[in-house]
Scaffold this motif. Structure first.
Motif, PDB file in Angstrom:
ATOM      1  N   VAL A   1       0.826  -1.207   0.000  1.00  0.00           N
ATOM      2  CA  VAL A   1       0.000   0.000   0.000  1.00  0.00           C
ATOM      3  C   VAL A   1       0.861   1.257   0.000  1.00  0.00           C
ATOM      4  CG1 VAL A   1      -1.934  -1.177   1.115  1.00  0.00           C
ATOM      5  CG2 VAL A   1      -0.221  -0.011   2.526  1.00  0.00           C
ATOM      6  N   PHE A   2       0.268   2.325  -0.528  1.00  0.00           N
ATOM      7  CA  PHE A   2       0.960   3.601  -0.721  1.00  0.00           C
ATOM      8  C   PHE A   2       0.106   4.708  -0.101  1.00  0.00           C
ATOM      9  CE2 PHE A   2       2.032   0.711  -4.071  1.00  0.00           C
ATOM     10  CZ  PHE A   2       3.358   0.925  -4.384  1.00  0.00           C
ATOM     11  N   GLU A   3       0.733   5.574   0.674  1.00  0.00           N
ATOM     12  CA  GLU A   3       0.027   6.704   1.283  1.00  0.00           C
ATOM     13  C   GLU A   3       0.320   8.017   0.570  1.00  0.00           C
ATOM     14  OE1 GLU A   3       0.283   6.382   5.831  1.00  0.00           O
ATOM     15  OE2 GLU A   3       1.788   4.967   5.076  1.00  0.00           O
ATOM     16  N   THR A   4       1.596   8.321   0.362  1.00  0.00           N
ATOM     17  CA  THR A   4       1.983   9.635  -0.157  1.00  0.00           C
ATOM     18  C   THR A   4       2.700   9.573  -1.498  1.00  0.00           C
ATOM     19  OG1 THR A   4       4.066   9.531   1.088  1.00  0.00           O
ATOM     20  CG2 THR A   4       2.182  10.575   2.177  1.00  0.00           C
ATOM     21  N   THR A   5       3.031   8.406  -1.967  1.00  0.00           N
ATOM     22  CA  THR A   5       3.769   8.280  -3.229  1.00  0.00           C
ATOM     23  C   THR A   5       2.904   8.746  -4.391  1.00  0.00           C
ATOM     24  OG1 THR A   5       4.947   6.376  -2.325  1.00  0.00           O
ATOM     25  CG2 THR A   5       5.004   6.662  -4.713  1.00  0.00           C
ATOM     26  N   PRO A   6       3.427   9.603  -5.260  1.00  0.00           N
ATOM     27  CA  PRO A   6       2.638  10.076  -6.404  1.00  0.00           C
ATOM     28  C   PRO A   6       2.169   8.930  -7.297  1.00  0.00           C
ATOM     29  CG  PRO A   6       4.598  11.417  -6.118  1.00  0.00           C
ATOM     30  CD  PRO A   6       4.746  10.248  -5.192  1.00  0.00           C
TER      31      PRO A   6
ATOM     32  N   ALA B   1     -11.879  -2.001  -0.049  1.00  0.00           N
ATOM     33  CA  ALA B   1     -12.892  -3.014  -0.327  1.00  0.00           C
ATOM     34  C   ALA B   1     -12.372  -4.406   0.007  1.00  0.00           C
ATOM     35  CB  ALA B   1     -13.313  -2.936  -1.788  1.00  0.00           C
ATOM     36  N   LEU B   2     -11.076  -4.606  -0.188  1.00  0.00           N
ATOM     37  CA  LEU B   2     -10.457  -5.877   0.185  1.00  0.00           C
ATOM     38  C   LEU B   2     -10.204  -5.951   1.684  1.00  0.00           C
ATOM     39  CD1 LEU B   2      -7.774  -6.371  -2.634  1.00  0.00           C
ATOM     40  CD2 LEU B   2      -9.845  -7.712  -2.313  1.00  0.00           C
ATOM     41  N   GLU B   3      -9.748  -4.829   2.257  1.00  0.00           N
ATOM     42  CA  GLU B   3      -9.360  -4.799   3.671  1.00  0.00           C
ATOM     43  C   GLU B   3      -9.972  -3.559   4.330  1.00  0.00           C
ATOM     44  OE1 GLU B   3      -8.168  -7.259   5.012  1.00  0.00           O
ATOM     45  OE2 GLU B   3      -7.023  -8.362   3.510  1.00  0.00           O
ATOM     46  N   PRO B   4     -11.215  -3.659   4.815  1.00  0.00           N
ATOM     47  CA  PRO B   4     -11.928  -2.474   5.320  1.00  0.00           C
ATOM     48  C   PRO B   4     -11.297  -1.812   6.534  1.00  0.00           C
ATOM     49  CG  PRO B   4     -13.455  -4.278   4.848  1.00  0.00           C
ATOM     50  CD  PRO B   4     -12.074  -4.846   4.744  1.00  0.00           C
ATOM     51  N   THR B   5     -10.448  -2.513   7.280  1.00  0.00           N
ATOM     52  CA  THR B   5      -9.873  -1.899   8.485  1.00  0.00           C
ATOM     53  C   THR B   5      -8.699  -0.964   8.180  1.00  0.00           C
ATOM     54  OG1 THR B   5      -8.430  -3.820   8.852  1.00  0.00           O
ATOM     55  CG2 THR B   5     -10.578  -3.824   9.957  1.00  0.00           C
ATOM     56  N   LEU B   6      -8.253  -0.932   6.935  1.00  0.00           N
ATOM     57  CA  LEU B   6      -7.118  -0.080   6.583  1.00  0.00           C
ATOM     58  C   LEU B   6      -7.508   1.402   6.549  1.00  0.00           C
ATOM     59  CD1 LEU B   6      -5.339  -2.180   3.802  1.00  0.00           C
ATOM     60  CD2 LEU B   6      -4.463  -1.668   6.095  1.00  0.00           C
ATOM     61  N   SER B   7      -6.521   2.239   6.788  1.00  0.00           N
ATOM     62  CA  SER B   7      -6.701   3.683   6.875  1.00  0.00           C
ATOM     63  C   SER B   7      -7.188   4.294   5.560  1.00  0.00           C
ATOM     64  CB  SER B   7      -5.362   4.331   7.252  1.00  0.00           C
ATOM     65  OG  SER B   7      -5.378   5.718   7.031  1.00  0.00           O
ATOM     66  N   ARG B   8      -7.959   5.363   5.703  1.00  0.00           N
ATOM     67  CA  ARG B   8      -8.405   6.098   4.517  1.00  0.00           C
ATOM     68  C   ARG B   8      -7.285   6.942   3.924  1.00  0.00           C
ATOM     69  NH1 ARG B   8     -13.217   5.169   3.216  1.00  0.00           N
ATOM     70  NH2 ARG B   8     -13.075   6.756   1.577  1.00  0.00           N
ATOM     71  N   ASP B   9      -6.141   7.022   4.596  1.00  0.00           N
ATOM     72  CA  ASP B   9      -4.996   7.735   4.042  1.00  0.00           C
ATOM     73  C   ASP B   9      -4.291   6.946   2.949  1.00  0.00           C
ATOM     74  OD1 ASP B   9      -5.392   9.879   5.728  1.00  0.00           O
ATOM     75  OD2 ASP B   9      -4.070   9.089   7.289  1.00  0.00           O
ATOM     76  N   ILE B  10      -4.632   5.686   2.815  1.00  0.00           N
ATOM     77  CA  ILE B  10      -4.030   4.868   1.754  1.00  0.00           C
ATOM     78  C   ILE B  10      -4.677   5.250   0.426  1.00  0.00           C
ATOM     79  CG2 ILE B  10      -3.807   2.523   0.845  1.00  0.00           C
ATOM     80  CD1 ILE B  10      -3.648   1.604   3.806  1.00  0.00           C
ATOM     81  N   ARG B  11      -3.849   5.644  -0.520  1.00  0.00           N
ATOM     82  CA  ARG B  11      -4.356   6.163  -1.795  1.00  0.00           C
ATOM     83  C   ARG B  11      -4.257   5.163  -2.936  1.00  0.00           C
ATOM     84  NH1 ARG B  11      -1.008  11.448  -2.670  1.00  0.00           N
ATOM     85  NH2 ARG B  11      -2.373  11.594  -4.503  1.00  0.00           N
ATOM     86  N   HIS B  12      -3.308   4.227  -2.831  1.00  0.00           N
ATOM     87  CA  HIS B  12      -3.105   3.247  -3.902  1.00  0.00           C
ATOM     88  C   HIS B  12      -2.626   1.937  -3.291  1.00  0.00           C
ATOM     89  CE1 HIS B  12      -3.349   6.618  -6.703  1.00  0.00           C
ATOM     90  NE2 HIS B  12      -2.372   7.213  -6.040  1.00  0.00           N
TER      91      HIS B  12
ATOM     92  N   ALA C   1       1.962   0.839  12.484  1.00  0.00           N
ATOM     93  CA  ALA C   1       0.735   0.055  12.400  1.00  0.00           C
ATOM     94  C   ALA C   1      -0.474   0.862  12.861  1.00  0.00           C
ATOM     95  CB  ALA C   1       0.882  -1.209  13.240  1.00  0.00           C
ATOM     96  N   ARG C   2      -0.277   1.721  13.861  1.00  0.00           N
ATOM     97  CA  ARG C   2      -1.398   2.515  14.363  1.00  0.00           C
ATOM     98  C   ARG C   2      -1.907   3.494  13.307  1.00  0.00           C
ATOM     99  NH1 ARG C   2      -1.296   4.761  20.403  1.00  0.00           N
ATOM    100  NH2 ARG C   2       0.532   5.933  19.691  1.00  0.00           N
ATOM    101  N   VAL C   3      -1.027   3.948  12.431  1.00  0.00           N
ATOM    102  CA  VAL C   3      -1.454   4.827  11.339  1.00  0.00           C
ATOM    103  C   VAL C   3      -2.230   4.039  10.283  1.00  0.00           C
ATOM    104  CG1 VAL C   3      -0.651   6.300   9.457  1.00  0.00           C
ATOM    105  CG2 VAL C   3       0.433   6.447  11.707  1.00  0.00           C
ATOM    106  N   LEU C   4      -1.764   2.843   9.951  1.00  0.00           N
ATOM    107  CA  LEU C   4      -2.419   2.073   8.890  1.00  0.00           C
ATOM    108  C   LEU C   4      -3.695   1.385   9.368  1.00  0.00           C
ATOM    109  CD1 LEU C   4       0.496   0.417   6.888  1.00  0.00           C
ATOM    110  CD2 LEU C   4      -0.623   2.616   6.551  1.00  0.00           C
TER     111      LEU C   4
END
Length: 420
Positions: free
Chosen positions: A148-153, A181-192, A336-339
């Motif tokens: 997963v990617f949070e800030t990578t363009p 949709a695959l992993e609903p517990t993941l952070s909304r900061d994940i972009r890709h 982990a607490r962020v993700l």
């Protein structure tokens, strides 16, 4: 001490009761050998117990990446960075890093990539057969994994996607909503995310090894706790332990992981093996994840386990004797607490159990599998981050070599003689 052989069976001793040694023991036992395993601590006492539980067949690229060159100075300065060399260990590790940098050359990197892919392509199928034989199919979950990617363009994410796809890895490029949709517990900061669809994990690495050990013993195998001190090759093969016990064996397999170097040296092989100290933090909370999730920016991985959630990552070069650096395990908690903000919102790092283990790594990211220069002495060690992944296919290849069969893949890249 002696092994009571069945009629016609030859004796074979394996040094090392990690997953590589256990898988090899089962393969050679089925091939007709009377097998004993010798280990100084016991089944899965090292990296086989504490690994991330990830069958990383998407990891086709050698660790010797030219992009690391610009980062080397920072590795010495950041005690919590994902790739660190202990300052006091730097000069001891320097010869290994010289070999490592030579493997960054384009031709060597391409050769090593192909050799990694050859093992990866056979790895999951071989492990499926092994867990079926050991009646522990539930300990291999084939549900893929996510990067997963949070800030990578987006452009850089797409470049990563193309890099994996061009290497033959089964991968899908997802946006953040598709990841959740695959992993609903993941952070909304994940972009890709990159979804590796043909990857697996085990929810209990130690349990997997214990199931293999039970099968081995039930078929007549012998597990001995003892520390090897000396290999003698004159007048037949014999072994002496630090406890003073001695026995003879007709065949010997060295699968002692990070402790293999001095024994290889005893029989004439100088192998540039270095120890990567890996860390995990085992949290009792269950993540809600159904597959491993790795972070591109944070350089760590979260794996759902039977007993909770394993946070693993970071590489530290510091040898076999230096004490654990607790902060290198603890720092994984904040990532982990962020993700997984809902899962770990009220958790504390003190809830977790720290662990450190030793990965046996060679500068070309390839293991040593096959014959030594001494008759009837064989090697299977140096599997770096992929010991769990490659254990079963390594065992199959080793059996083929020992029995004089045509190996299913070209064994030249894994020969110990490449270091002569």
């Amino acid at each position: 001490m002696s092994i009571e052989s069945t009629p016609g069976a030859q004796t074979l001793t394996i040094v090392g009761a990690g997953i590589v040694g256990l898988a090899s023991a089962l393969a050679l036992q089925r091939a007709g050998f009377k097998v004993r395993i010798l280990d100084k601590t016991g089944v899965a006492a090292g990296a086989s117990k504490g690994n991330a539980g990830h069958f990383g067949t998407e990891q086709v690229f050698p660790l010797a990446d030219p992009a690391l060159l610009l980062k080397l100075p920072g590795m010495l300065l950041d005690p919590l960075g994902p790739f660190r060399i202990r300052p006091q260990y730097f000069f001891k590790a320097l010869p290994w890093f010289m070999h490592f940098m030579l493997n960054m050359l384009p031709a060597r990197r391409a050769h090593n990539t192909q050799a990694i892919r050859a093992l990866n392509q056979k790895a999951i199928g071989a492990m499926q057969q092994l867990v079926s034989f050991c009646d522990c199919e539930s300990l291999l979950v084939l549900n893929g994994s996510l990067l997963v990617f949070e800030t990578t363009p987006r452009a850089e994410v797409e470049a990563e996607y193309r890099r994996y796809a061009a290497a033959g890895v089964a991968v899908r490029l997802l946006d953040g909503d598709a990841v959740r949709a695959l992993e609903p517990t993941l952070s909304r900061d994940i972009r890709h995310g990159l979804y590796f669809t043909l990857v697996g994990h085990t929810p209990d690495p130690q349990g997997l090894c214990e199931a293999m050990a039970r099968k081995f013993v039930s078929l007549g195998g012998e597990l001995v706790i003892g520390e090897l001190a000396q290999i003698q090759t004159q007048g037949g093969l014999s072994l002496r332990t630090t406890e003073g016990n001695m026995w003879q064996t007709e065949h010997l397999l060295l699968a002692a992981g990070a402790w293999s170097t001095p024994f290889a040296r005893q029989i004439g092989h100088k192998v540039p093996l270095e120890t990567e100290r890996g860390y995990h933090l085992m949290m009792p909370q269950h993540s809600g994840l159904s597959r491993p999730v790795a972070s591109f920016e944070r350089k760590f991985i979260i794996t759902p386990m039977t007993q909770g959630t394993r946070l693993a990552g970071t590489v530290e070069f510091g040898g076999l004797k230096a004490p654990m650096s607790p902060a290198r395990a603890d720092c994984l908690f904040e990532h982990a607490r962020v993700l997984l903000p809902q899962i770990f919102a009220t958790a504390r790092v003190s809830d977790g159990e720290r662990w450190m283990g030793f990965r046996p790594s060679l500068p070309d990211s390839l293991p040593v599998i096959g014959k030594s220069n001494v008759d009837r002495v064989y090697f299977s060690f140096g599997h770096q981050h992929l010991g769990l992944t490659w254990a079963a296919i390594s065992a199959n290849l080793l059996e083929q070599v020992i029995l004089g069969k045509q190996p299913e893949i070209d064994m030249a890249p894994y020969r110990v003689q490449r270091f002569d």
